[in-house]
Design an enzyme around this catalytic site. Structure first.
Site, mmCIF file in Angstrom:
data_model
loop_
_atom_site.group_PDB
_atom_site.id
_atom_site.type_symbol
_atom_site.label_atom_id
_atom_site.label_comp_id
_atom_site.label_asym_id
_atom_site.label_seq_id
_atom_site.Cartn_x
_atom_site.Cartn_y
_atom_site.Cartn_z
ATOM 1 N N LYS A 259 28.125 -22.314 6.335
ATOM 2 C CA LYS A 259 29.524 -22.280 6.761
ATOM 3 C C LYS A 259 29.777 -20.969 7.489
ATOM 4 C CE LYS A 259 31.618 -25.320 3.330
ATOM 5 N NZ LYS A 259 31.982 -26.406 4.262
ATOM 6 N N ARG A 333 28.471 -35.455 -1.554
ATOM 7 C CA ARG A 333 28.120 -36.873 -1.694
ATOM 8 C C ARG A 333 26.770 -37.046 -2.383
ATOM 9 N NH1 ARG A 333 28.638 -37.695 4.641
ATOM 10 N NH2 ARG A 333 30.176 -36.076 4.202
#
Ligand code: BES
Ligand code: ZN
Ligand code: ZN
Length: 481
Positions: A259, A333
């Protein structure tokens, strides 16, 4: 009380008793004609009258009259009353340590009255364990038993205590809440609020073949944990459990798909879904709702070292599905997929997963609501109703089969990202692959954490989802579903 960082206590008093002498007084006036019954000084009376006459849009206002606070509630709107409670705590706690509510609430529905108490309690939340100087404003609120039963005061306190617990877990910095410390906090909550906790350690996670959870954890010096919370009361109205699954990424650096550009800041909140599950378990168990609920939390951080997951890696999930990693920042996920596979053994009546899963969902909802997908419209509609009841509103994502096709990989059964479009929907489709039961997915990336205070909400964890699921479960117990 201290642990939850709520600074307000609701105390029931009987109207034949004398109200506490030193307590400041709060009166609700929801209709102009009620004014006549009160002995107000003329300037205050004028002020209030003008609200009724001229400012029809100004629904709720508070006035200060020396020691007393007069509250005008001209409408029966639950969310407005909740907000009123929040701001009222702030106004009152400045100068008082005790207040008594002297009635006038009779024109409001139970829903609005309860929302007001929720607001008072939520407004009193303050996360300050790392401040040298703690400014706690404890407020005792005496509430007439004519307005609220003692049980209803206890129940709303326990519910908002659950919200506070969720907020606190989210607000804890990552060096105070890694996966192992998170498990300790969950075990503590179980003891305190009355649900069972089992923590699966790394060896067991390996034995179960949870390749998603292990994959994300590969770059970390802290082992993963898999947390199982069980609340199974004897009088449960459901035989098959409701299973709640929460994303427990204690910090999301993005992994090698790092990030950048400031997006890493606030990523301590990436266990927001997991914290919500814990808060719901706490509230449901403490209030002894007759409902069988299981909570599942896979926990790890998403960090980098020489062993960390690479883009292009292929991993094997618990159910045998192979996944080609195309972005290590789509880690939520992966850990959720294993938890969803694990949930199959319960033959659940419904599984609801909660996760700060995608920036795409946050772009749709902002902090104002929750993005939802699922495979059973009837149950989604039921949850939507709970969303309206609690003002934790749900918006349904498009969930066409074409989104699933975007997850096709040349080398594995699935890849872990879709493409440039429909990021919230493809994330949902990825999860759906691991379900064989009725299932609802809630992406809370938008509302779970506020970088800056917004309106009546403080910065930090919001506890969104706790009141929502509590309402859903409570309604189910009442409806005998
Ligand atoms: N934890 C983030 C999602 C997120 C973003 C939560 C902003 C709260 C605020 C998640 O793990 C993530 O990084 N998702 C990626 C997925 C993408 C790589 C497909 C995203 O949303 O950009
Ligand atoms: Zn990520
Ligand atoms: Zn994440």
């Amino acid at each position: 009380m201290k642990n939850s960082y709520l600074n307000l206590e609701l105390i029931s008093y009987n109207s034949t008793d004398n109200t506490p002498k030193d307590a400041a007084k709060v009166v609700f006036i929801s209709e102009e004609k009620q004014l006549e019954k009160r002995n107000l000084n003329s300037s205050l009376s004028k002020k209030i009258t003008s609200v009724f006459k001229n400012e029809k849009d100004e629904i709720i206002t508070t006035f200060e009259d020396s020691q007393s606070f007069w509250v005008i509630a001209t409408t029966d709107d639950a969310e407005k009353n909740r907000k009123l409670g929040i701001s009222l705590y702030k106004a009152l706690a400045k100068e008082n340590s005790e207040i008594s509510i002297l009635g006038g609430l009779d024109n409001l529905t139970d829903k609005s009255k309860n929302a007001f108490l929720e607001g008072l309690l939520m407004g009193s939340y303050k996360f300050n364990p790392y401040l040298k100087k703690k400014e706690n404003k404890e407020l005792k609120v005496y509430v007439s038993s004519d307005e609220f039963s003692e049980t209803s005061l206890t129940q709303v306190t326990n519910l908002i205590n659950g919200v506070a617990l969720t907020r606190t877990l989210v607000n804890e910095p990552p060096n105070k809440l890694d996966s192992v410390m998170f498990s300790e906090r969950i075990a503590e909550a179980g003891k305190k609020y009355g649900f069972d906790v089992e923590v699966l350690q790394k060896d067991k996670i390996v034995e179960l073949g949870m390749g998603g959870l292990l994959g994300v954890n590969q770059g970390s010096e802290v082992p993963p944990t898999f947390n199982i919370m069980t609340y199974k009361p004897k009088n449960a109205s459901n035989k098959q459990p409701l299973v709640l699954v929460g994303k427990g990424v204690t910090f999301d650096t993005g992994g090698y798909s790092l990030k950048t550009g400031g997006h890493m800041s606030t990523m301590k909140s990436d266990m927001g879904g997991a914290a919500t599950v814990v808060g719901i378990m706490a509230a449901v168990a403490k209030n002894e709702l007759p409902y069988y609920v299981i909570g599942l939390v896979p926990a790890t951080d998403n960090k980098i070292d020489g062993k960390a997951l690479l883009v292009d890696d292929v991993i094997t999930m618990m159910d045998g599905t192979t996944v080609e990693i195309q972005n290590t920042d789509a880690e939520g996920r992966l850990i959720l997929a294993d938890a969803l596979s694990y949930a199959k053994q319960y033959k659940p009546e419904l599984v609801v997963d909660m996760a700060t899963l995608t920036g795409a969902a946050a772009a749709i909802t902002g902090p104002f609501g929750i993005a939802m997908a699922g495979n059973k419209q009837e149950k989604m509609d039921e949850l939507k109703q709970a969303g309206e009841n609690t003002y934790e509103r749900l918006v349904q994502l498009p969930f066409w089969k074409e989104f699933e096709e975007l997850l096709k990989s040349d080398v594995a059964d699935l890849k872990n990202i879709g493409g440039p479009v429909g990021g919230a929907s493809t994330a949902g489709k990825f999860l759906e692959h691991f379900t064989d039961y009725d299932w609802i997915h809630l992406d809370i990336a938008g509302p779970a954490f506020l970088k800056d205070a917004q309106g009546s909400n403080p910065s930090g964890g919001t506890g969104v989802g706790v009141r929502l699921l509590y309402d859903f479960i409570k309604t189910r117990t009442e409806g005998g579903k």
